[in-house]
Design a protein around this motif. Structure first.
Motif, PDB file in Angstrom:
ATOM      1  N   GLU A  56       0.845  -1.192   0.000  1.00 25.22           N
ATOM      2  CA  GLU A  56       0.000   0.000   0.000  1.00 25.22           C
ATOM      3  C   GLU A  56       0.883   1.246   0.000  1.00 25.22           C
ATOM      4  N   PHE A  57       0.469   2.257  -0.768  1.00 24.56           N
ATOM      5  CA  PHE A  57       1.227   3.493  -0.894  1.00 24.56           C
ATOM      6  C   PHE A  57       0.293   4.687  -0.786  1.00 24.56           C
ATOM      7  N   ILE A  58       0.750   5.724  -0.118  1.00 24.91           N
ATOM      8  CA  ILE A  58       0.037   7.000  -0.106  1.00 24.91           C
ATOM      9  C   ILE A  58       0.659   7.869  -1.185  1.00 24.91           C
ATOM     10  N   VAL A  59      -0.151   8.348  -2.103  1.00 24.89           N
ATOM     11  CA  VAL A  59       0.324   9.171  -3.215  1.00 24.89           C
ATOM     12  C   VAL A  59       0.827  10.500  -2.674  1.00 24.89           C
ATOM     13  N   SER A  60       2.024  10.889  -3.122  1.00 23.10           N
ATOM     14  CA  SER A  60       2.583  12.187  -2.742  1.00 23.10           C
ATOM     15  C   SER A  60       3.471  12.690  -3.870  1.00 23.10           C
TER      16      SER A  60
END
Length: 147
Positions: A101-105
């Motif tokens: 899982e990745f948080i877009v930044s």
């Protein structure tokens, strides 16, 4: 019962495998969440590698023309098993379904949604039917959650 699957035969003979699976254009902004599950065969005789890239510039599918280029996909989110380890995950590639899982930044549009794409790259040097690495990988349950 469906998943994305790529085997070592996506390369011929001894190959530098560079096969891409690209998401549809997604209305994305910083803070959104991308997740997916992946696995390979349980007995690792021919280690696998996968990268996950983000195209932060546009909604295009340009991945470059050679195995060393990634085109518009310039943000690397993951390089899974870059050393081709046959060891169990987290050193090697997962042999059981494992979630990432990745948080877009870092998107230039900040919190204003614009169309972007995610690219999954089966990326294996010295792979293929005559290679010393590469077997198969599966990707499942890709999810994009706008926040």
């Amino acid at each position: 019962n469906e998943l994305a699957f790529v085997p070592y035969t996506c390369g011929a003979g001894l190959s530098f495998i560079n096969c891409w699976l690209i998401s549809p254009a997604l209305s994305m902004k910083n803070g959104d969440i991308i997740s997916f599950w992946t696995t390979t065969k349980e007995a690792v005789s021919f280690p696998d590698r996968m990268q996950v890239w983000l195209n932060p510039t546009n909604d295009g599918t340009n991945v470059g023309r050679t195995e060393n280029e990634t085109g518009d996909f310039t943000v690397k989110l993951l390089d899974l098993n870059p050393n081709y380890s046959a060891s169990p995950y987290p050193t090697g590639y997962p042999t059981e379904w494992t979630k990432f899982e990745f948080i877009v930044s870092g998107l230039p549009n900040g919190t204003i949604p614009q169309k972007h794409r995610v690219g999954f790259r089966y990326y294996v040097k010295n792979g293929g039917p005559s290679g010393s690495v590469s077997d198969e990988i599966g990707i499942d349950d890709f999810d994009f959650a706008a926040q």
